[in-house]
Design a protein around this motif. Structure first.
Motif, mmCIF file in Angstrom:
data_model
loop_
_atom_site.group_PDB
_atom_site.id
_atom_site.type_symbol
_atom_site.label_atom_id
_atom_site.label_comp_id
_atom_site.label_asym_id
_atom_site.label_seq_id
_atom_site.Cartn_x
_atom_site.Cartn_y
_atom_site.Cartn_z
ATOM 1 N N GLN A 176 38.114 7.557 -35.415
ATOM 2 C CA GLN A 176 39.504 7.737 -35.012
ATOM 3 C C GLN A 176 40.393 7.407 -36.196
ATOM 4 O OE1 GLN A 176 40.871 8.787 -31.963
ATOM 5 N NE2 GLN A 176 42.743 8.834 -33.192
ATOM 6 N N MET A 177 41.194 8.353 -36.617
ATOM 7 C CA MET A 177 42.038 8.208 -37.796
ATOM 8 C C MET A 177 43.491 8.267 -37.366
ATOM 9 S SD MET A 177 39.958 10.577 -40.544
ATOM 10 C CE MET A 177 40.396 12.097 -39.686
ATOM 11 N N ASN A 178 44.191 7.172 -37.556
ATOM 12 C CA ASN A 178 45.604 7.076 -37.217
ATOM 13 C C ASN A 178 46.425 6.847 -38.478
ATOM 14 O OD1 ASN A 178 44.972 7.220 -34.424
ATOM 15 N ND2 ASN A 178 44.680 4.998 -34.332
ATOM 16 N N SER A 179 47.718 7.075 -38.367
ATOM 17 C CA SER A 179 48.639 6.868 -39.489
ATOM 18 C C SER A 179 48.135 7.544 -40.748
ATOM 19 C CB SER A 179 48.855 5.374 -39.725
ATOM 20 O OG SER A 179 49.375 4.741 -38.570
ATOM 21 N N LEU A 180 47.755 8.783 -40.612
ATOM 22 C CA LEU A 180 47.158 9.506 -41.728
ATOM 23 C C LEU A 180 48.156 9.715 -42.858
ATOM 24 C CD1 LEU A 180 45.014 12.006 -39.704
ATOM 25 C CD2 LEU A 180 44.137 10.478 -41.480
ATOM 26 N N LYS A 181 47.619 9.660 -44.065
ATOM 27 C CA LYS A 181 48.398 9.823 -45.282
ATOM 28 C C LYS A 181 47.873 11.020 -46.064
ATOM 29 C CE LYS A 181 48.776 4.786 -45.696
ATOM 30 N NZ LYS A 181 48.485 3.616 -46.567
ATOM 31 N N PRO A 182 48.704 11.626 -46.904
ATOM 32 C CA PRO A 182 48.207 12.736 -47.727
ATOM 33 C C PRO A 182 46.980 12.363 -48.557
ATOM 34 C CG PRO A 182 50.588 12.707 -47.780
ATOM 35 C CD PRO A 182 50.164 11.474 -47.039
ATOM 36 N N GLU A 183 46.868 11.120 -48.980
ATOM 37 C CA GLU A 183 45.721 10.678 -49.764
ATOM 38 C C GLU A 183 44.431 10.651 -48.955
ATOM 39 O OE1 GLU A 183 45.888 5.878 -49.869
ATOM 40 O OE2 GLU A 183 47.743 6.892 -50.496
ATOM 41 N N ASP A 184 44.519 10.800 -47.642
ATOM 42 C CA ASP A 184 43.332 10.892 -46.804
ATOM 43 C C ASP A 184 42.733 12.292 -46.798
ATOM 44 O OD1 ASP A 184 43.409 8.176 -45.886
ATOM 45 O OD2 ASP A 184 45.014 8.737 -44.489
ATOM 46 N N THR A 185 43.418 13.241 -47.395
ATOM 47 C CA THR A 185 42.914 14.607 -47.451
ATOM 48 C C THR A 185 41.586 14.651 -48.190
ATOM 49 O OG1 THR A 185 45.123 15.595 -47.345
ATOM 50 C CG2 THR A 185 43.368 16.927 -48.312
ATOM 51 N N ALA A 186 40.565 15.189 -47.536
ATOM 52 C CA ALA A 186 39.224 15.232 -48.113
ATOM 53 C C ALA A 186 38.295 15.948 -47.147
ATOM 54 C CB ALA A 186 38.698 13.815 -48.373
ATOM 55 N N VAL A 187 37.105 16.244 -47.623
ATOM 56 C CA VAL A 187 36.014 16.637 -46.742
ATOM 57 C C VAL A 187 35.332 15.354 -46.280
ATOM 58 C CG1 VAL A 187 33.841 17.880 -46.508
ATOM 59 C CG2 VAL A 187 35.697 18.845 -47.873
ATOM 60 N N TYR A 188 35.192 15.195 -44.975
ATOM 61 C CA TYR A 188 34.594 14.003 -44.398
ATOM 62 C C TYR A 188 33.169 14.297 -43.953
ATOM 63 C CZ TYR A 188 38.985 11.466 -44.437
ATOM 64 O OH TYR A 188 40.135 10.801 -44.833
ATOM 65 N N TYR A 189 32.257 13.416 -44.327
ATOM 66 C CA TYR A 189 30.839 13.557 -44.016
ATOM 67 C C TYR A 189 30.361 12.349 -43.226
ATOM 68 C CZ TYR A 189 30.959 16.822 -47.992
ATOM 69 O OH TYR A 189 31.255 17.843 -48.860
ATOM 70 N N CYS A 190 29.505 12.577 -42.260
ATOM 71 C CA CYS A 190 28.789 11.468 -41.656
ATOM 72 C C CYS A 190 27.370 11.445 -42.192
ATOM 73 C CB CYS A 190 28.806 11.519 -40.127
ATOM 74 S SG CYS A 190 27.900 12.886 -39.373
ATOM 75 N N ALA A 191 26.772 10.260 -42.191
ATOM 76 C CA ALA A 191 25.441 10.070 -42.736
ATOM 77 C C ALA A 191 24.725 8.990 -41.944
ATOM 78 C CB ALA A 191 25.521 9.684 -44.217
ATOM 79 N N ALA A 192 23.398 9.036 -41.962
ATOM 80 C CA ALA A 192 22.593 8.104 -41.187
ATOM 81 C C ALA A 192 21.527 7.463 -42.059
ATOM 82 C CB ALA A 192 21.937 8.815 -40.005
ATOM 83 N N SER A 200 20.125 5.896 -31.708
ATOM 84 C CA SER A 200 20.548 4.508 -31.648
ATOM 85 C C SER A 200 19.877 3.633 -32.692
ATOM 86 C CB SER A 200 20.298 3.932 -30.250
ATOM 87 O OG SER A 200 18.920 3.979 -29.923
ATOM 88 N N ALA A 201 18.818 4.098 -33.328
ATOM 89 C CA ALA A 201 18.109 3.315 -34.328
ATOM 90 C C ALA A 201 18.786 3.326 -35.690
ATOM 91 C CB ALA A 201 16.670 3.808 -34.468
ATOM 92 N N TYR A 202 19.797 4.156 -35.870
ATOM 93 C CA TYR A 202 20.377 4.387 -37.182
ATOM 94 C C TYR A 202 21.754 3.752 -37.345
ATOM 95 C CZ TYR A 202 16.793 7.855 -38.219
ATOM 96 O OH TYR A 202 15.600 8.484 -38.474
ATOM 97 N N THR A 203 21.964 3.201 -38.531
ATOM 98 C CA THR A 203 23.318 2.932 -38.987
ATOM 99 C C THR A 203 23.953 4.263 -39.382
ATOM 100 O OG1 THR A 203 22.856 0.693 -39.777
ATOM 101 C CG2 THR A 203 24.693 1.847 -40.803
#
Length: 123
Positions: free
Chosen positions: A82-98, A30-33
């Motif tokens: 939550q990803m809605n109305s996805l487009k082909p341009e959204d294709t990527a590797v998604y990373y989370c970071a803190a 909870s301390a992290y953005t």
């Protein structure tokens, strides 16, 4: 240290939805953005969204604003995208970071990164 593990990626048709999860361990979550970033083949690393430690401050890249929603459940040490109305341009590797920074869209200011999860949107 903080360990982050993304999950929830996959193949979806344009207009569909996916929910990504970022599970954290090793430190008081909870301390992290927490931010989400993505990188498509041949393209630069791109900011997607962040959420503050309290959850009351969120920010989205223009290209996803209105379609994606970031949230967190500190009791479960998990952040969601939550990803809605996805487009082909959204294709990527998604990373989370803190980061302990209160609010930032700059990837260079994030200290901990997950391994990434592949999102592929077909047309």
């Amino acid at each position: 240290q903080v360990q982050l593990v993304e999950s929830g990626g996959g193949l979806v048709q344009a207009g569909g939805s996916l929910r990504l999860s970022c599970a954290a361990s090793g430190r008081t979550f909870s301390a992290y953005t927490v931010g989400w970033f993505r990188q498509a083949p041949g393209k630069e690393h791109e900011f997607v969204a962040f959420i503050s430690w309290s959850g009351d401050n969120t920010y989205y890249a223009d290209v996803v604003n209105g379609r994606f929603t970031i949230s967190r459940d500190n009791a479960k040490s998990t952040v969601y995208l939550q990803m809605n109305s996805l487009k082909p341009e959204d294709t990527a590797v998604y990373y989370c970071a803190a980061t302990l920074n209160v609010a930032t869209a700059l990837g260079s200011l994030y200290d901990y990164w997950g391994q990434g999860t592949q999102v592929t949107v077909s047309s």
